[in-house]
Design a protein around this motif. Structure first.
Motif, short mmCIF file in Angstrom:
data_model
loop_
_atom_site.label_atom_id
_atom_site.label_comp_id
_atom_site.label_asym_id
_atom_site.label_seq_id
_atom_site.Cartn_x
_atom_site.Cartn_y
_atom_site.Cartn_z
N ALA A 1 0.85 -1.19 0.00
CA ALA A 1 0.00 0.00 0.00
C ALA A 1 0.88 1.24 0.00
O ALA A 1 2.01 1.20 0.46
CB ALA A 1 -0.89 0.02 1.24
N ILE A 2 0.35 2.30 -0.53
CA ILE A 2 1.09 3.56 -0.50
C ILE A 2 1.14 4.05 0.94
O ILE A 2 0.12 4.05 1.64
CB ILE A 2 0.40 4.60 -1.41
N THR A 3 2.29 4.41 1.40
CA THR A 3 2.43 4.87 2.77
C THR A 3 1.83 6.26 2.92
O THR A 3 1.49 6.91 1.93
CB THR A 3 3.91 4.91 3.18
N ALA A 4 1.74 6.71 4.15
CA ALA A 4 1.04 7.97 4.45
C ALA A 4 1.59 9.14 3.61
O ALA A 4 0.83 9.97 3.12
CB ALA A 4 1.16 8.28 5.92
N ASP A 5 2.89 9.17 3.42
CA ASP A 5 3.44 10.29 2.67
C ASP A 5 3.44 10.06 1.16
O ASP A 5 4.07 10.78 0.41
CB ASP A 5 4.87 10.61 3.17
N GLY A 6 2.70 9.04 0.72
CA GLY A 6 2.51 8.83 -0.71
C GLY A 6 3.63 8.07 -1.39
O GLY A 6 3.65 7.94 -2.61
N GLU A 7 4.58 7.54 -0.62
CA GLU A 7 5.69 6.82 -1.25
C GLU A 7 5.28 5.41 -1.63
O GLU A 7 4.52 4.75 -0.93
CB GLU A 7 6.89 6.77 -0.29
#
Lengths: 207, 579
Positions: free
Chosen positions: A33-39
């Motif tokens: 999944a994309i992490t909180a900061d969008g990485e």
């Protein structure tokens, strides 16, 4: 860089390879999944991550279908003295995912399950999953052998062959299935050719 | 404000390189290490195998267990891209079936390739049969560069002294697996030689290199290597070149056009940032294309100007023509004598352990050029597709009780069958020379553009009887080898209805020849240094310059040619006005 340095670079030494295997137990798989900061997770493309997220959020089979699949996959790969059953290896969940991932399997699977239930309604007055174990086996015997199929059973054979293949792929790609097969690779090692006893067994010492 | 502008950079680089695969990577490496200021543009994402490789992952770490849904070689394979890219179509002319594989990532297709690293031989450069044109250089002229590549990148293999299969400077090859010993014995018994594979994988320490690790035999080169033990352009060329401080890489930069001035000299390129769709122009004293054979041809054809009305480097009209991919056909089966085999780790190296170089004299056959055979099989890590079609296997031999067994089935005996058949599979695949023909080509489709507004390629490619006959010979040979070792063929035996299993052109991903070299500017786009006849500060360093590919996989020759071209550019610094 020598071999020891290679393994260090990998974060591994010969001793720590056991840790590596333990770190990747089924059920502990890191959700892509994309992490909180969008990485993005390493090595994955944005569209792949988004697609997996959508597939995981969707539901294809209903409860009745999932229950039927569970009975069927355990008939195909039951528990024995060496390893657990297909449902213990969560094969039904894999099948749920893979028909969403490969939509061309959806109609053959849904239609095949329906075909099976209608056969059983005609024969036993019950849906497949609600028939007795003996009746289930009697039914499966009619669709499990592609080379000696009776007239009118071809559609059932096609469905069962697909399900058998999906079950095998789902089962042998889990830790339970891989241990059952005896696959011992996927760890850093040194390949120095076929072991001497095996060479001798097959008379290949001089090839 | 219109909101639409082209951002122009004032910096003039010594060289602008388009593409970061084997060709672009090698040119960038040589030039940056020589002190030139180099800009490299890559259409895809950043990729560093150390961080991004899926090496040593287990099948259950992919929800689809490694299936090929979004990547043609599976979920763990190190290729972003495939034969179809969303928003980047290509078209076909006259029912052609050319399949164009594109990897959009740092290092391109070198991240996932088979690492089979073969030199072309003297006859591949100067064919004795006169059927195809000579290269403007000989094997002897390219040999020093092959030698340098061997030493610099590392390759395993065995010294054999076969003229058409020149030896390199080899590390020790991995020993054959059990299935491969059966193949070796069987093939030899029917007159087909089998030698050690030749792969760019470090089976020994690479001298004077602190960045690259040694192979630890996981057999997963297709996922790219976290310790850089195999050759990828990303890990072995581009990332080290960036460390010199002389190479700048811009990713997600899809090049639209090569810019030229009034005199016709290249001045730089224009590109679109694929993330924010902004337009840019960058300047270079030389422009080097390594975008892949077809993409480089597309770029040249799309770079029309008053000085180059027919497209850049295309006064001859040959750009796009002579497109050819290796032929490919395969056969699969299993060895009944390996049922219930002992388990041990035989992952080995991720490139081939053995292969058969071409062994016959074509003057005595009904097709003009040869092929080599690659082999596989064994106790691989299961992935999606494992156990598929067991009903094609388990009815072909008696059960454990010695009685005939009905194909298919279920339950405990089926479960036992999966164990019994595990590791018995064998496969063989031919990779052959396809004739470079003017009539097989790519061109600009007059009506279709991609999502960036760039006119797309249209392909016209037909196999001819020469290739079909070669595929038939492959199938006959495969069956002979299978029978010699008592194998059961399970893949079906392709016949004339499928051109003997001959894969569609492009499927082998060895496409070359679209911007060919030659001594005659009327018949070729590039001179013997891969320098455009019509534009002396433009070079092409991918597989586009190939005049005629042998049956050998293209990468080692791309690397050697690119290194040679980069060294030529350094020698010509004054003429090219490079600092």
């Amino acid at each position: 860089m020598n071999r020891r340095d290679s393994l260090k670079a990998l974060g591994l030494t010969a001793l720590s390879t056991g840790v590596l295997i333990q770190a990747c137990k089924p059920g502990e798989e890191k959700a892509a999944a994309i992490t909180a900061d969008g990485e993005l997770p390493p090595g994955r493309q944005e569209f792949e991550v988004a697609r997996d997220k959508d597939l995981n959020a969707a539901k294809f089979f209903n409860d009745h279908e999932m229950a039927t699949i569970t009975v069927l996959v355990d008939i195909i790969i039951p528990k024995d003295d060496k390893s657990g059953s297909a449902s213990e290896a969560k094969v039904p969940d894999f099948i749920e995912f893979i028909v969403k991932d490969m939509p061309s399997n959806q109609t053959p699977m849904r239609g095949g399950l329906k075909w099976l239930d209608l056969q059983c309604l005609g024969r036993y007055d019950k849906a497949f999953k609600d028939t007795s174990p003996a009746q289930q086996i009697e039914m499966v015997d009619d669709i499990a052998y592609p080379k000696k199929v009776k007239p009118g059973m071809q559609q059932g054979v096609a469905f069962f062959s697909l399900l058998r293949d999906l079950t095998a792929s789902g089962f042998y790609t889990t830790e339970i299935g891989i241990k059952d097969l005896g696959f011992v690779g996927n760890v850093p090692n040194v390949w120095d050719g076929v072991p001497a006893d095996v060479l001798k067994q097959y008379g290949m010492q001089d090839v | 404000m219109s909101g639409f502008e082209i951002k122009k950079s004032g910096t003039q680089y010594d060289a602008v390189i388009v593409g970061s695969g084997a060709g672009g990577g090698m040119a960038g490496y040589v030039l940056a290490n020589a002190g030139l200021k180099v800009l490299m543009l890559e259409a895809g994402a950043y990729f560093d195998p150390r961080i991004d490789s899926a090496q040593l992952k287990w099948p259950w770490e992919s929800p689809r267990r490694g299936a090929r849904t979004t990547r043609p070689f599976g979920d763990f394979d190190a290729s972003y891209g495939g034969w179809q890219l969303d928003g980047e179509p290509y078209t076909q002319k006259d029912n052609s079936e050319f399949a164009w594989f594109r990897s959009r990532m740092l290092g391109g297709r070198t991240n996932h390739w088979g690492r089979i690293s073969l030199r072309m031989g003297p006859d591949d450069f100067k064919p004795k049969d006169g059927l195809t044109d000579d290269w403007p250089l000989t094997y002897q002229e390219l040999k020093p560069f092959y030698d340098k590549i061997d030493r610099m990148i590392g390759i395993y293999g065995s010294v054999e002294g076969i003229e058409s299969e020149p030896d390199g400077i080899f590390m020790k090859p991995p020993k054959p697996r059990l299935n491969e010993l059966f193949i070796k014995k069987g093939a030899k018994s029917v007159g087909v030689p089998v030698i050690a594979g030749r792969g760019s994988v470090l089976t020994e320490e690479l001298k004077d290199n602190k960045d690259r690790g040694q192979c630890f035999y996981c057999g997963q080169c297709g996922r790219s290597c976290k310790v850089y033990a195999d050759f990828s352009s990303s890990s072995c060329l581009v990332i080290p070149a960036v460390k010199t401080g002389n190479l700048t890489v811009i990713t997600n930069a899809m090049v639209r056009e090569v810019l030229t001035d009034k005199s016709g000299k290249a001045t730089g390129v224009s590109y679109v940032n694929t993330k924010d769709m902004q337009e840019y122009q960058v300047l270079g004293k030389t422009v080097i294309l390594g975008a892949s054979a077809c993409e480089s041809a597309r770029l040249l054809l799309n770079s029309k100007s008053p000085a180059h009305p027919n497209g850049l480097a295309n006064n001859s009209g040959v750009v796009g023509k002579y497109l050819h991919d290796s032929t490919g056909a395969s056969l699969g089966g299993y060895l009944p004598q390996l049922m219930d085999r002992k388990r041990y780790n035989e992952d080995g190296a991720g490139s081939v352990h053995i292969y058969s170089p071409w062994w016959l004299d074509n003057s005595k056959l009904d097709f003009p050029r040869g092929y080599h055979i690659e082999y596989g099989g064994g106790m691989h890590m299961p992935g999606y597709g494992f156990g598929w079609g067991i009903d094609n296997l388990n009815g072909t031999v008696p059960g454990r009780d010695g009685k005939p067994k009905e194909a298919g089935g279920y339950g405990a005996t089926l479960k036992d069958d999966y164990r019994r058949f595990y590791g018995t599979a064998i496969g063989m695949a031919g990779r052959g020379t396809a004739i470079a023909r003017e009539t097989n080509y790519c061109e600009i489709d007059p009506t279709v553009v991609d999502k960036f507004g760039i006119p797309v390629l249209r392909f016209h490619y037909k196999w001819a009887p020469e290739e079909v006959k070669q595929a038939k010979h492959m199938q006959d040979t495969f069956q002979e080898i299978m029978h010699s070792m008592g194998a059961v063929i399970t893949s079906g035996i392709p016949g004339p209805e499928s051109s003997y299993g001959l894969e569609a052109p492009g499927k082998i991903i060895h496409e070359v020849g679209t911007v060919r070299m030659g001594a005659d500017p009327k018949k070729s786009a590039l001179n013997k240094w891969c320098q455009a006849h019509d534009c002396n500060n433009l070079f092409v360093v991918d597989a586009a310059p190939f005049v005629q590919q042998g049956d050998k996989n293209a990468t080692w020759t791309i690397l050697a040619l690119s290194m040679r071209t980069a060294e030529y550019i350094l020698q010509q610094k004054d003429k090219l006005n490079i600092s």
